[in-house]
Scaffold this active site. Sequence first.
Site, short mmCIF file in Angstrom:
data_model
loop_
_atom_site.label_atom_id
_atom_site.label_comp_id
_atom_site.label_asym_id
_atom_site.label_seq_id
_atom_site.Cartn_x
_atom_site.Cartn_y
_atom_site.Cartn_z
N PRO A 96 11.31 -0.93 -12.56
CG PRO A 96 9.65 -2.39 -13.20
CD PRO A 96 10.28 -1.80 -12.03
CD GLU A 97 12.08 5.48 -12.86
OE1 GLU A 97 12.10 6.50 -13.57
OE2 GLU A 97 12.59 5.43 -11.73
CE LYS A 126 6.89 4.92 -15.15
NZ LYS A 126 6.24 5.45 -13.94
CG HIS A 179 9.84 -13.17 -5.64
ND1 HIS A 179 10.91 -12.47 -5.10
CD2 HIS A 179 9.11 -13.60 -4.60
CE1 HIS A 179 10.80 -12.49 -3.77
NE2 HIS A 179 9.72 -13.17 -3.44
NE ARG A 203 5.76 -3.42 -2.81
CZ ARG A 203 5.80 -2.10 -2.71
NH1 ARG A 203 6.90 -1.45 -3.02
NH2 ARG A 203 4.76 -1.43 -2.32
NE ARG A 233 -6.33 23.95 -11.80
CZ ARG A 233 -7.43 23.66 -11.10
NH1 ARG A 233 -7.50 23.97 -9.82
NH2 ARG A 233 -8.44 23.06 -11.68
NE ARG A 254 6.52 7.39 -5.71
CZ ARG A 254 6.77 6.69 -6.81
NH1 ARG A 254 6.12 6.97 -7.92
NH2 ARG A 254 7.63 5.72 -6.81
#
Length: 259
Positions: free
Chosen positions: A2-3, A59, A92, A110, A150, A247
């Site tokens: 999921p995004e 999200k 699940h 998860r 930054r 990532r």
Amino acid sequence: MPELPDVEGFRRLFADRAAGQRVERAHAPAPDVLRNTTPQGLGRALRHRRFARPRRHGKWLLTPTQDGATVVWHFGMTGSLRWATDEPPHAHDRLVLHLGSGELRLRMMRKLGGMWLLRQGEDPAVVTGPLGPDALAITKAELRAALTGRGVLKSALLAQERVAGPGNLVADEVCWRARVHPRRGLASLTDDEHGRVHGALRGVLADAVPEGRVPPRQDWLTGVRDDAEPVCPRCRTALDHGDVAGRSTWWCPAEQRLD
DNA sequence: CTTTATGTTGCGGG
DNA sequence: ACCCGCAACATAAA
């Protein structure tokens, strides 16, 4: 999974199937995904209540009941929302809401996401933390403001308090489509590059949302990044990869230059 | 056995 | 105050 595009798909599923429906029963096979309540508390808040229209910010999925509590959902890396009418339970399935016409299931391998309960009128930010403008509707001026300060481009695109919605796949697609290196410093970005990143973000999401995911097309990075020797879908240069913002990141060294 | 995975948070350090 | 890198969380697949 999921995004933003995935969660927008869940929102639409909820709007089609669950909005207006009454909750008959809530069942939590994995009570630890209830982050600020218990199975009893969930049942008390939802039973015999009707869901109203769902909202999404980045999200996060927010599903208020009519005149009552709001269920707040986050799907972590592996969660999805499913509608089931006659399917056997899945190992699940962490949370199941029985509605009149079927079941809403939170399926999540998860347990990195979860579900929160907000009392009526309570500010969602208590749960979600600060969120920037939603990436699906962000203006160029808002994006330019989000890309100030930054840090490097990809980190900023992933920082939900700057822009809400992009995840690792979307961020890579946006940088690639805009032809800007993900490690470029924010302060070095030109106005033209801000415009390209904005256009790429809008374009990637416009293409991905109807699919309910970042589609693994051969002319997207997502479609080739798992190849044995992935090449740029535009210019066929071998893709580079490395860690950016902690990532796994892919880019085209010919079209996305650091200098 | 090791590595990797589309997310977030909390911690130490610059 | 802001930003980065890293470990942790939980679980499966390659």
